[in-house]
Design a protein around this motif. Structure first.
Motif, PDB file in Angstrom:
ATOM      1  N   GLU A  99       0.856  -1.195   0.000  1.00 49.42           N
ATOM      2  CA  GLU A  99       0.000   0.000   0.000  1.00 49.42           C
ATOM      3  C   GLU A  99       0.896   1.251   0.000  1.00 49.42           C
ATOM      4  O   GLU A  99       0.658   2.207  -0.732  1.00 49.42           O
ATOM      5  CB  GLU A  99      -0.904  -0.032   1.242  1.00 49.42           C
ATOM      6  N   ILE A 114       2.665   1.681  -3.395  1.00 50.43           N
ATOM      7  CA  ILE A 114       1.736   2.211  -4.405  1.00 50.43           C
ATOM      8  C   ILE A 114       1.560   3.719  -4.208  1.00 50.43           C
ATOM      9  O   ILE A 114       1.647   4.505  -5.150  1.00 50.43           O
ATOM     10  CB  ILE A 114       0.367   1.493  -4.326  1.00 50.43           C
ATOM     11  N   ASN A 115       1.352   4.115  -2.949  1.00 53.36           N
ATOM     12  CA  ASN A 115       1.156   5.541  -2.677  1.00 53.36           C
ATOM     13  C   ASN A 115       2.392   6.364  -3.003  1.00 53.36           C
ATOM     14  O   ASN A 115       2.289   7.551  -3.313  1.00 53.36           O
ATOM     15  CB  ASN A 115       0.737   5.753  -1.219  1.00 53.36           C
ATOM     16  N   PRO A 160       4.629  -2.345  -6.354  1.00 54.89           N
ATOM     17  CA  PRO A 160       4.474  -3.252  -5.208  1.00 54.89           C
ATOM     18  C   PRO A 160       5.167  -4.592  -5.443  1.00 54.89           C
ATOM     19  O   PRO A 160       5.444  -4.958  -6.585  1.00 54.89           O
ATOM     20  CB  PRO A 160       2.957  -3.430  -5.094  1.00 54.89           C
TER      21      PRO A 160
END
Lengths: 248, 684
Positions: free
Chosen positions: A42, A45-46, A51
């Protein structure tokens, strides 16, 4: 807890891979190992990063899809546990954890931590079945089976086909996997008709796929998340030699 | 016609849309149930269904999507019959399908226990368990073939549990008063799937099935109004592929992951059936979801899935909460007389073995009223102390130990429990860090199964000719609530014994159809549309991850379309989901590229479909102004909190046709009960 992760990154089967380090913070001990990876992904990705690819599905230790080699052990520390059922309470704050894919010639890497285990399917196709077409069966209770045999067959049949045995073995041998299926069917009356042919064909397929030989180190049994016993390998050897000697 | 009470200004517009959408109802659906007495329908059908001769079978191609119990058994059986089969799964092996995780068992009306079981009783229990919302003809057929499934699996070498005499062992499941459940410890699904998988691998080895692993179905290809193939994506290379089939079978499971947290596998999804729905297949009873009473409670925000503790545990475990609200004592410090065994109290006839919907609601009622246990107070106890003692005494008797100490009894009792449920107890300990041999388990309901699915007729064909749905992907057998150990039975019934017969009715008239080349315009166009959707998704490059949207959707669904629903909440949920759909298509961020192994892209496609399905589930729940089985509308309950059905107005299957985004048209199939007297369901 805060952890340092050294993770194998590899774009695809044809590219070179390398370890990359990631730090993760605020990991709860109630998280599973894969949920810790969810947190990392997560964040990646941000941050606009790619990932980490890994195989997983049921997350309850039965589908056999998850496959991480953690600190030198398939499925990490702890007995009888798959990666998805490994919880972070098995680690301590400040730990560095190294995560690699299964390593074996017969399991080529797909990406990062995901590998191709279709060799296992081909071993089953070679003979890991009873040839009974739908509709051919007699009444289920017309074939009594001694409870001990049924229980032993069940223990062998509990294999989830994850490949930890291969990853654990210095020879990348698939003997534990193959022997579990041969044992299950050899222990049951239903498996008798094709018994000899099954042992020969499955062993031949295992060799064709490029799995190594067995040198009885017992690493496979020690790392098997379902506790599949080495006895199965002994039984397979008996089945195989019996088959070869009686081969027409 | 839906009656809508408007209590929020903002809902007015939307409510009106439903009024409009549901006003023009089409003709009743024809399920093509054979005529004649219920116990002769299937036999009669089999004797008259058209056949395809062996030479023609060799030229007929069938596509099977999904390799769980239904898919693997259908693919293997069709290949054995001589059809050319192509099977697809998104996992790396067909053996990984989520059927593998089923724990407790499989029902069959064998009456091996001599306790009065029969085909009729299994049929009756299933109809009643489904709260009189299932189709009689299909359910009776299911009960009829149930025995053959056990025979077939044993012949394959499935190691079911046995007694010392060598014969098969049985146990009880919820909603029944006989012992008809066959099992292999707590791994029955695994053993049955491995049986079907071995049959499938055999056919793959013989060259009769082409197996495409790590492939996802992206759309159904329609030619002249018939399903003629699929577009699939190779998940490793990212390439789109076209595959022709005379018929297409969707065996792709249920849609419980619409709730984000469920007992489903991470990859379980609705995409195949949703794509079929968008191509014309009606979606039936989407609001019927099963919330399973015995799951390990949520422990934090990080949680990615919930883990089931098999219903079989209710054979021996007793469910209780403290009699005092907000009791903070340890479970073992609460004396017997201060415990409320609320299921035994409310339902003395079935006790801890009431059906799942009832057990779940009862747990929620206790927790909502302040009697819950554990740190979150959203849990109840499942206690084995008494069973351990009882089994210990039994073992002592068997071994001739007359004055066993309580330690010995405990030890022997735990041994028996270990043999029956060992893997479940281990799993519980790994997840919670607590030892259930010493302390009672803490459990709470969680989303587990979906009774709704694609509408199918008696032949398991959807409203799209040539397109079939099997197993959990269809809607037909479990009504509004599925009984435990019936999912495995239905998946294997459909795949081994039903579809291989019924598909003849369609294929016999299709023997002159030659394989359609995949460069035909319909295939080309379908692939272009799939590619465009992927490109659109990838080009958004927004700020939020796919999981962000999935979690948000899950929360809306759980809060407003979960164990209890009401009109206000459902109207709100519809608006919220529409907002979320807009946000998704403008702000989702998918990393990586299309031409590589990209799990985030796979997830994005699935979540996009879940969002649309979520809306339809709320529409369906709003339409059904009654409570039945797993669908509990708070406005419709009896004085003592039981589900209140409205048979006069709602004894029908709600089958929704996709018209346009957020626009669905309702079609009905009336449910006729000729063999079971429709009554209020009572387990008291």
């Amino acid at each position: 807890m805060n952890l340092s992760l050294k993770i194998w990154r590899q774009k695809n089967a044809n590219s070179e891979g390398k370890f990359q380090q990631y730090d993760v913070q605020g990991i709860s001990e109630d998280m599973s190992f894969l949920e810790m990876f969810d947190v990392l992904n997560e964040r990646l990705i941000n941050e606009g990063d790619t990932p980490v690819a890994f195989d997983h599905d049921c997350r309850e230790g039965i589908c056999g899809m998850c496959s991480m080699y953690i600190n030198g052990q398939p499925h990490g520390p702890g007995k009888n546990v798959t990666t998805c059922q490994l919880h972070m309470r098995s680690f301590k704050d400040g730990d560095t954890i190294t995560v690699e894919p299964w390593r074996a010639k017969a399991f080529p890497i797909v990406k990062d931590l995901a590998v191709n285990r279709s060799a296992f399917d081909r071993i089953i196709s070679a003979g890991g079945y009873v040839s009974v077409n739908t509709g051919n069966a007699q009444d289920a209770n017309s074939l009594p089976i001694a409870k001990d045999n049924a229980d032993d067959a069940f223990m062998a049949a509990a294999c989830i086909g994850c490949g930890a045995c291969v990853a654990a073995c210095v020879n990348s041998s698939a003997m534990l996997f193959t022997s579990a299926k041969i044992s299950q069917l050899a222990l049951l009356p239903q498996g008798q008709a094709e018994r000899a042919m099954r042992a020969e064909k499955m062993v031949a397929q295992m060799d064709t796929e490029g799995f190594g030989a067995c040198s009885v180190t017992g690493a496979c049994e020690a790392e098997c998340p379902k506790g599949i016993s080495l006895e199965n390998i002994a039984r397979m050897n008996r089945e195989y030699y019996g088959a070869v000697l009686s081969s027409k | 016609m839906v009656v809508i009470f408007i209590d929020l200004e903002i809902t007015t517009y939307n409510s009106l849309i439903y009024l409009i959408n549901t006003k023009f109802m089409s003709t009743m659906l024809d399920a093509k149930i054979p005529s004649g007495p219920i116990n002769e329908k299937w036999t009669d059908f089999k004797s008259h269904v058209p056949l395809v001769n062996p030479a023609n079978k060799r030229n007929i191609e069938v596509i099977v999507v999904g390799t769980g119990l239904a898919g693997a058994s259908a693919a293997a059986s069709l290949a054995e019959l001589g059809y050319k089969v192509k099977a697809f799964c998104f996992q790396d092996s067909p053996r990984r399908a989520h059927s593998i995780a089923a724990q407790g068992g499989i029902n069959a009306a064998k009456n091996y226990q001599n306790d009065g079981d029969s085909v009729f009783r299994l049929f009756y229990d299933t109809i009643k368990g489904g709260d009189y919302r299932a189709r009689e003809g299909n359910v009776h057929r299911l009960a009829e073939v149930s025995g053959s499934i056990i025979d077939q699996c044993v012949a394959q070498g499935v190691p079911f549990a046995r007694e010392y005499g060598g014969l098969l062992s049985n146990r009880s499941f919820g909603g029944t008063q006989v012992q008809r459940t066959f099992y292999a410890a707590g791994q029955t699904g695994q053993q049955l799937l491995l049986g079907a998988y071995s049959a499938l691998q055999r056919q793959i080895g013989l060259g009769n099935v082409t197996m495409m692993t790590r492939h996802e179905m992206m759309d159904v290809v329609m030619i002249d109004g018939k399903a003629r193939g699929i577009i699939a994506r190779d998940l490793i290379s990212g390439k789109l592929e076209r595959h022709f089939g005379h018929a297409v079978l969707l065996c792709t499971g249920g849609y419980g992951n619409v709730f984000y947290l469920s007992t489903n596998a991470m990859g379980s999804n609705v995409s195949a059936t949703w794509k079929a729905h968008r191509k014309g297949a009606f979606f039936a009873n989407p609001c019927y979801t099963q919330i399973h009473p015995t799951c390990i409670p949520v422990s934090g925000d990080h949680q990615s899935k919930l883990t089931l503790m098999s219903e079989s545990l209710r054979n021996d475990g007793r469910i209780w909460v403290p009699k005092k609200q907000n009791d903070t004592r340890l479970s073992i410090d609460i004396p017997e007389e201060e415990r409320d065994y609320y299921l035994e109290r409310r339902y003395p006839a079935f006790g801890n073995l009431v059906p799942r919907d009832i057990a779940s609601r009862a747990a929620k009622e206790r927790c909502d009223a302040g009697y819950g246990v554990g740190t979150s107070k959203m849990a109840v106890y499942l206690d084995f102390a008494e069973a351990i003692l009882r089994y210990g005494k039994g073992e002592a008797n068997k071994q001739g130990i007359h004055e066993a100490t309580s330690e010995q009894l405990q030890e022997m009792g735990k041994g028996v429990i270990k043999e029956k449920y060992g893997n479940l107890f281990d799993m519980y300990k790994q997840i919670t860090g607590e030892d259930p041999y010493q302390l009672p388990m803490r459990i709470y309901p969680a989303v587990h199964y979906t009774m709704g699915g694609l509408w199918v007729d008696y032949n398991l064909m959807t409203t799209v000719p040539g397109l079939y749905a099997l197993g959990e992907a269809n809607f037909s057998d479990h009504g509004a609530n599925r009984l435990g150990a019936s999912a495995l039975m239905q998946g294997l019934a459909d795949g081994y014994f039903v579809l291989p017969y019924t598909i003849g009715a369609y294929l016999a008239s299709d023997i002159r159809t030659k394989a359609i080349p995949t460069d035909s315009p319909e295939f080309v166009q379908a692939e272009i549309e799939v590619q465009e959707r992927i490109n659109k998704m990838m080009s958004i490059k927004g700020t939020k991850s796919v999981d962000y949207f999935h979690k948000k959707l899950g929360k809306i669904m759980w809060d407003k379309c979960g164990m209890a629903r009401n009109e206000k909440g459902l109207n709100e949920a519809i608006l919220e989901i529409r907002g979320l759909i807009k946000e998704f298509w403008s702000d989702v961020r998918i990393p990586g590229d299309t031409d590589e192994f990209n799990p985030e892209l796979e997830k994005a496609g699935r979540v996009a479909d879940f969002l649309e399905l979520g809306e339809l589930m709320c529409v369906d729940a709003l339409n059904r102004n009654e409570s039945c089985g797993g669908h509990f509308r708070e406005e419709y309950q009896t004085e003592d909190g039981e589900a209140l059905r409205d048979d006069e107005n709602f004894a029908y299957v709600a089958a929704w046709e996709y018209k346009a985004p957020s626009e669905f048209e309702l079609h009905k199939e009336d449910l006729v009960f000729e063999n079971v007297k429709i009554a209020q369901r009572s387990y008291k």
